[in-house]
Design a protein around this motif. Structure first.
Motif, PDB file in Angstrom:
ATOM      1  N   PRO A  63       0.809  -1.229   0.000  1.00 42.76           N
ATOM      2  CA  PRO A  63       0.000   0.000   0.000  1.00 42.76           C
ATOM      3  C   PRO A  63       0.840   1.278   0.000  1.00 42.76           C
ATOM      4  O   PRO A  63       0.339   2.348  -0.319  1.00 42.76           O
ATOM      5  CB  PRO A  63      -0.821  -0.108   1.284  1.00 42.76           C
ATOM      6  CG  PRO A  63      -0.046  -1.020   2.165  1.00 42.76           C
ATOM      7  CD  PRO A  63       0.708  -1.960   1.250  1.00 42.76           C
ATOM      8  N   ARG A  64       2.117   1.168   0.338  1.00 40.63           N
ATOM      9  CA  ARG A  64       2.976   2.357   0.361  1.00 40.63           C
ATOM     10  C   ARG A  64       3.501   2.725  -1.023  1.00 40.63           C
ATOM     11  O   ARG A  64       3.943   3.842  -1.238  1.00 40.63           O
ATOM     12  CB  ARG A  64       4.156   2.134   1.307  1.00 40.63           C
ATOM     13  CG  ARG A  64       3.719   1.959   2.759  1.00 40.63           C
ATOM     14  CD  ARG A  64       4.827   1.395   3.585  1.00 40.63           C
ATOM     15  NE  ARG A  64       5.047   0.027   3.106  1.00 40.63           N
ATOM     16  CZ  ARG A  64       6.088  -0.724   3.411  1.00 40.63           C
ATOM     17  NH1 ARG A  64       7.025  -0.256   4.179  1.00 40.63           N
ATOM     18  NH2 ARG A  64       6.208  -1.942   2.950  1.00 40.63           N
ATOM     19  N   ALA A  65       3.430   1.779  -1.947  1.00 40.92           N
ATOM     20  CA  ALA A  65       3.949   2.032  -3.293  1.00 40.92           C
ATOM     21  C   ALA A  65       2.881   2.747  -4.124  1.00 40.92           C
ATOM     22  O   ALA A  65       1.799   2.211  -4.334  1.00 40.92           O
ATOM     23  CB  ALA A  65       4.335   0.722  -3.962  1.00 40.92           C
ATOM     24  N   PRO A  66       3.166   3.964  -4.571  1.00 35.00           N
ATOM     25  CA  PRO A  66       2.174   4.724  -5.334  1.00 35.00           C
ATOM     26  C   PRO A  66       1.678   3.991  -6.586  1.00 35.00           C
ATOM     27  O   PRO A  66       0.515   4.101  -6.945  1.00 35.00           O
ATOM     28  CB  PRO A  66       2.918   6.000  -5.732  1.00 35.00           C
ATOM     29  CG  PRO A  66       4.081   6.083  -4.818  1.00 35.00           C
ATOM     30  CD  PRO A  66       4.415   4.690  -4.401  1.00 35.00           C
ATOM     31  N   ALA A  67       2.541   3.223  -7.197  1.00 28.69           N
ATOM     32  CA  ALA A  67       2.151   2.532  -8.424  1.00 28.69           C
ATOM     33  C   ALA A  67       1.094   1.463  -8.181  1.00 28.69           C
ATOM     34  O   ALA A  67       0.344   1.114  -9.086  1.00 28.69           O
ATOM     35  CB  ALA A  67       3.377   1.902  -9.079  1.00 28.69           C
ATOM     36  N   THR A  68       1.019   0.938  -6.960  1.00 22.21           N
ATOM     37  CA  THR A  68       0.061  -0.127  -6.697  1.00 22.21           C
ATOM     38  C   THR A  68      -1.270   0.381  -6.152  1.00 22.21           C
ATOM     39  O   THR A  68      -2.229  -0.380  -6.079  1.00 22.21           O
ATOM     40  CB  THR A  68       0.634  -1.158  -5.704  1.00 22.21           C
ATOM     41  OG1 THR A  68       0.902  -0.509  -4.472  1.00 22.21           O
ATOM     42  CG2 THR A  68       1.873  -1.810  -6.249  1.00 22.21           C
ATOM     43  N   ARG A  69      -1.339   1.645  -5.786  1.00 23.54           N
ATOM     44  CA  ARG A  69      -2.603   2.166  -5.240  1.00 23.54           C
ATOM     45  C   ARG A  69      -3.732   2.051  -6.252  1.00 23.54           C
ATOM     46  O   ARG A  69      -4.847   1.661  -5.915  1.00 23.54           O
ATOM     47  CB  ARG A  69      -2.433   3.604  -4.779  1.00 23.54           C
ATOM     48  CG  ARG A  69      -1.663   3.711  -3.485  1.00 23.54           C
ATOM     49  CD  ARG A  69      -1.681   5.116  -2.911  1.00 23.54           C
ATOM     50  NE  ARG A  69      -0.647   5.200  -1.895  1.00 23.54           N
ATOM     51  CZ  ARG A  69       0.294   6.113  -1.875  1.00 23.54           C
ATOM     52  NH1 ARG A  69       0.346   7.049  -2.798  1.00 23.54           N
ATOM     53  NH2 ARG A  69       1.199   6.102  -0.920  1.00 23.54           N
TER      54      ARG A  69
END
Length: 97
Positions: A63-69
């Motif tokens: 959840p911290r990775a912007p690409a996976t949001r």
């Protein structure tokens, strides 16, 4: 030993592809309402499993990775759609005789 869950999704997708192809070509048909009801029951199981799987996939993303949001949000929406599909299939199954 841990299994790759994607293999199960592939088997399910391949089975549904065969179902659609066989119905389209006339090799399979729902000749009796009982067969429609049974298929609806099986598709409820599939939709329920799909909703759970999508939730698990979303949870597996960082959840911290912007690409996976965006991916997590899309998986969440797909899971909601699967829950709706399962509900609609249950309603259809109840009305079939």
């Amino acid at each position: 030993m841990t299994h790759n869950p994607a293999q199960y999704a592939r088997v399910a997708a391949d089975s549904l592809d065969r179902l659609v192809a066989d119905v389209r070509t006339g090799r399979a048909e729902w000749a009796h309402p009982h067969a429609v009801r049974q298929t609806a029951e099986d598709l409820v199981r599939l939709a329920d499993a799909m909703a759970t799987t999508l939730q698990q996939m979303s949870a597996a993303l960082d959840p911290r990775a912007p690409a996976t949001r965006q991916s997590a949000a899309a998986l969440h929406l797909a899971g909601q759609a699967a829950v709706t599909a399962a509900t609609n299939l249950r309603n259809a199954r109840r009305t079939l005789h």
